[in-house]
Design an enzyme around this catalytic site. Structure first.
Site, PDB file in Angstrom:
ATOM      1  N   ARG A 176       0.831  -1.229   0.000  1.00  0.00           N
ATOM      2  CA  ARG A 176       0.000   0.000   0.000  1.00  0.00           C
ATOM      3  C   ARG A 176       0.857   1.267   0.000  1.00  0.00           C
ATOM      4  O   ARG A 176       0.508   2.272   0.658  1.00  0.00           O
ATOM      5  CB  ARG A 176      -0.979   0.026   1.189  1.00  0.00           C
ATOM      6  CG  ARG A 176      -1.887  -1.159   1.270  1.00  0.00           C
ATOM      7  CD  ARG A 176      -2.832  -1.317   0.087  1.00  0.00           C
ATOM      8  NE  ARG A 176      -3.452  -2.611   0.149  1.00  0.00           N
ATOM      9  CZ  ARG A 176      -2.991  -3.695  -0.521  1.00  0.00           C
ATOM     10  NH1 ARG A 176      -1.982  -3.599  -1.352  1.00  0.00           N
ATOM     11  NH2 ARG A 176      -3.599  -4.850  -0.400  1.00  0.00           N
ATOM     12  N   SER A 226     -11.039  -0.728   3.740  1.00  0.00           N
ATOM     13  CA  SER A 226     -10.345  -1.070   4.990  1.00  0.00           C
ATOM     14  C   SER A 226      -9.609   0.169   5.477  1.00  0.00           C
ATOM     15  O   SER A 226      -8.779   0.716   4.766  1.00  0.00           O
ATOM     16  CB  SER A 226      -9.332  -2.182   4.743  1.00  0.00           C
ATOM     17  OG  SER A 226     -10.013  -3.341   4.367  1.00  0.00           O
ATOM     18  N   GLU A 296      -4.620   3.116   6.880  1.00  0.00           N
ATOM     19  CA  GLU A 296      -4.282   2.968   5.454  1.00  0.00           C
ATOM     20  C   GLU A 296      -4.834   4.181   4.706  1.00  0.00           C
ATOM     21  O   GLU A 296      -4.223   4.719   3.803  1.00  0.00           O
ATOM     22  CB  GLU A 296      -4.908   1.681   4.895  1.00  0.00           C
ATOM     23  CG  GLU A 296      -4.760   1.570   3.385  1.00  0.00           C
ATOM     24  CD  GLU A 296      -5.382   0.302   2.801  1.00  0.00           C
ATOM     25  OE1 GLU A 296      -5.310  -0.767   3.437  1.00  0.00           O
ATOM     26  OE2 GLU A 296      -5.965   0.392   1.706  1.00  0.00           O
TER      27      GLU A 296
HETATM   28  P1  FAD Z   1      -8.047   8.608  -3.867  1.00  0.00           P
HETATM   29  O1  FAD Z   1      -8.688   8.054  -2.639  1.00  0.00           O
HETATM   30  O2  FAD Z   1      -8.776   9.673  -4.576  1.00  0.00           O
HETATM   31  O3  FAD Z   1      -6.582   9.100  -3.520  1.00  0.00           O
HETATM   32  C1  FAD Z   1      -5.682   8.264  -2.817  1.00  0.00           C
HETATM   33  C2  FAD Z   1      -4.280   8.889  -2.950  1.00  0.00           C
HETATM   34  O4  FAD Z   1      -3.862   8.713  -4.307  1.00  0.00           O
HETATM   35  C3  FAD Z   1      -4.284  10.388  -2.692  1.00  0.00           C
HETATM   36  O5  FAD Z   1      -3.117  10.708  -1.976  1.00  0.00           O
HETATM   37  C4  FAD Z   1      -4.238  11.006  -4.082  1.00  0.00           C
HETATM   38  O6  FAD Z   1      -3.565  12.245  -4.073  1.00  0.00           O
HETATM   39  C5  FAD Z   1      -3.441   9.960  -4.844  1.00  0.00           C
HETATM   40  N1  FAD Z   1      -3.748   9.960  -6.281  1.00  0.00           N
HETATM   41  C6  FAD Z   1      -4.946   9.648  -6.876  1.00  0.00           C
HETATM   42  N2  FAD Z   1      -4.831   9.732  -8.201  1.00  0.00           N
HETATM   43  C7  FAD Z   1      -3.547  10.097  -8.479  1.00  0.00           C
HETATM   44  C8  FAD Z   1      -2.825  10.359  -9.665  1.00  0.00           C
HETATM   45  N3  FAD Z   1      -3.391  10.270 -10.867  1.00  0.00           N
HETATM   46  N4  FAD Z   1      -1.525  10.727  -9.553  1.00  0.00           N
HETATM   47  C9  FAD Z   1      -0.929  10.846  -8.335  1.00  0.00           C
HETATM   48  N5  FAD Z   1      -1.566  10.609  -7.178  1.00  0.00           N
HETATM   49  C10 FAD Z   1      -2.858  10.249  -7.236  1.00  0.00           C
HETATM   50  N6  FAD Z   1      -7.817  -0.833  -1.729  1.00  0.00           N
HETATM   51  C11 FAD Z   1      -7.045  -1.925  -1.967  1.00  0.00           C
HETATM   52  O7  FAD Z   1      -5.825  -1.800  -2.112  1.00  0.00           O
HETATM   53  N7  FAD Z   1      -7.603  -3.164  -2.065  1.00  0.00           N
HETATM   54  C12 FAD Z   1      -8.941  -3.382  -1.931  1.00  0.00           C
HETATM   55  O8  FAD Z   1      -9.392  -4.511  -2.031  1.00  0.00           O
HETATM   56  C13 FAD Z   1      -9.771  -2.234  -1.683  1.00  0.00           C
HETATM   57  N8  FAD Z   1     -11.097  -2.395  -1.539  1.00  0.00           N
HETATM   58  C14 FAD Z   1     -11.867  -1.300  -1.305  1.00  0.00           C
HETATM   59  C15 FAD Z   1     -13.251  -1.464  -1.163  1.00  0.00           C
HETATM   60  C16 FAD Z   1     -14.054  -0.371  -0.915  1.00  0.00           C
HETATM   61  C17 FAD Z   1     -15.550  -0.569  -0.781  1.00  0.00           C
HETATM   62  C18 FAD Z   1     -13.489   0.919  -0.826  1.00  0.00           C
HETATM   63  C19 FAD Z   1     -14.351   2.111  -0.596  1.00  0.00           C
HETATM   64  C20 FAD Z   1     -12.131   1.096  -0.966  1.00  0.00           C
HETATM   65  C21 FAD Z   1     -11.303  -0.002  -1.206  1.00  0.00           C
HETATM   66  N9  FAD Z   1      -9.921   0.145  -1.353  1.00  0.00           N
HETATM   67  C22 FAD Z   1      -9.152  -0.953  -1.595  1.00  0.00           C
HETATM   68  C23 FAD Z   1      -9.291   1.466  -1.203  1.00  0.00           C
HETATM   69  C24 FAD Z   1      -9.202   2.286  -2.502  1.00  0.00           C
HETATM   70  O9  FAD Z   1     -10.211   1.942  -3.424  1.00  0.00           O
HETATM   71  C25 FAD Z   1      -7.831   2.133  -3.165  1.00  0.00           C
HETATM   72  O10 FAD Z   1      -6.799   2.543  -2.305  1.00  0.00           O
HETATM   73  C26 FAD Z   1      -7.728   2.944  -4.465  1.00  0.00           C
HETATM   74  O11 FAD Z   1      -6.531   2.592  -5.101  1.00  0.00           O
HETATM   75  C27 FAD Z   1      -7.752   4.453  -4.240  1.00  0.00           C
HETATM   76  O12 FAD Z   1      -7.940   5.071  -5.512  1.00  0.00           O
HETATM   77  P2  FAD Z   1      -8.706   6.474  -5.635  1.00  0.00           P
HETATM   78  O13 FAD Z   1      -8.729   6.856  -7.069  1.00  0.00           O
HETATM   79  O14 FAD Z   1     -10.020   6.420  -4.962  1.00  0.00           O
HETATM   80  O15 FAD Z   1      -7.695   7.411  -4.863  1.00  0.00           O
END
Ligand code: FAD
Length: 307
Positions: A176, A226, A296
């Site tokens: 992560r 999580s 996380e």
């Molecule tokens: P955001 O939450 O919008 O941002 C997260 C970070 O990434 C921020 O610091 C942001 O600045 C940075 N960021 C986003 N886009 C960019 C970019 N283009 N360039 C540089 N930085 C960027 N995670 C897992 O790892 N495994 C799972 O199984 C999992 N299951 C989930 C289930 C649910 C129901 C939910 C709600 C979440 C889950 N997650 C899981 C967490 C989440 O979906 C992941 O961490 C996902 O990768 C976050 O992506 P996001 O676009 O929503 O990022």
């Protein structure tokens, strides 16, 4: 920073981008929480995304990247400066055994695209609700797979606004974690190196993972998945469950009764409610088991102003 002036300047630099000022971010996040962005920018081209980064750097304005908002808690005081959201940049294409996805695409769509292209390796991502950029940033993973296993390279923008191509090794991916933030990068595009597979086999794996997710996770409510990292050798969800914390509620945020590792937004939770529940869980688990639960989920933005 004068929001209206910044809007006007950005309008002349990025004529095709969608721009908003004082925009509530709860409408743009999976968690449905968060205060307002001073200036929210939705670039429509990779070049506009690059130019927005360059503008923020040259003007010395703070820049925040927001993906799908599925792993961040944006505090109720909102985000000062410019917030960049790449959700309009969502093209996905295939090149031989590779899938190339723009950072604003959903990683779920990249996973389904790979399946439909008979390419195996992204099945694990079929239920992760984030963007491709967010998945790279977090080295997202599930059920034994993670981005590091199949990422070949990314196209990114440095904080000064320069385009760079980086290999996965250069991103220093671990559990992560990546070095995207410490290197001030905006990920624009990711190339995944996959293997030729059978559509039915790939689909069977994805169907199985989807069923597991739907049975175990409270997908009916907004959340950020999580909340805590796995402490070495332990499971955060089990510790929370054994601390009898499921159902604990502050304001509109509640420790999920279905999956103890999730905190769900059951009734218009504020970020403050959510953070209070996190704090309560961390304190209780520390008292009962002497374990420090590390978040996380990322917390960004400003706390609400005191009345
Ligand atoms: P955001 O939450 O919008 O941002 C997260 C970070 O990434 C921020 O610091 C942001 O600045 C940075 N960021 C986003 N886009 C960019 C970019 N283009 N360039 C540089 N930085 C960027 N995670 C897992 O790892 N495994 C799972 O199984 C999992 N299951 C989930 C289930 C649910 C129901 C939910 C709600 C979440 C889950 N997650 C899981 C967490 C989440 O979906 C992941 O961490 C996902 O990768 C976050 O992506 P996001 O676009 O929503 O990022």
């Amino acid at each position: 920073m004068n929001n209206q002036n910044v809007l006007n300047e950005l309008r002349s630099i990025l004529p095709s981008a969608e721009l908003k000022i004082n925009e509530p971010l709860n409408a743009h996040t999976y968690t449905r929480m968060g205060g307002c962005a001073d200036v929210l920018v939705f670039p429509n081209t990779l070049e506009d995304a690059r130019a927005a980064v360059e503008y923020a750097y040259q003007s010395n304005y703070p820049l925040t990247i927001l993906g799908k908002g599925s792993n961040v808690i944006i505090q109720d005081g909102g985000i000062r400066g410019i917030v960049l959201n790449l959700s309009s940049l969502k093209a996905i294409q295939k090149e031989e055994e590779k899938v190339i996805a723009q950072a604003g695409a959903r990683i779920i769509d990249a996973s389904e695209f790979a399946r439909d292209s008979k390419l195996s390796g992204l099945e694990f991502a079929c239920g992760i609700p984030g963007s491709v950029g967010g998945a790279v940033y977090m080295n997202a993973g599930a059920y034994g797979g993670e981005i590091a296993d199949c990422l070949e390279s990314v196209l990114a923008v440095t904080k000064e606004g320069k385009l760079v191509k980086l290999t996965a090794d250069e991103l220093d991916l671990s559990y992560r974690h990546s070095n995207v933030e410490e290197n001030g990068l905006l990920v624009l595009e990711a190339t995944f190196k996959l293997k030729v597979g059978e559509y039915e086999d790939i689909k069977a794996i994805m169907d199985d993972l989807t069923e597991k997710r739907e049975t175990k996770q409270p997908l009916e409510y907004p959340s950020c998945g999580s909340v805590f990292k796995r402490p070495p050798g332990l499971f955060a969800g089990k510790l929370i469950q054994d601390s009898q914390l499921q159902g604990t509620r502050i304001g509109g945020a509640e420790v999920s009764k279905k999956h103890a590792g999730f905190i769900v937004n059951i009734d218009n939770a504020t970020a403050t409610d959510y953070l209070d529940v996190i704090h309560h869980v961390q304190q209780t688990v520390k008292e009962k088991f002497d374990v420090d639960l590390e978040r996380e989920v990322r917390v960004i933005g400003e706390p609400p102003e005191k009345p």
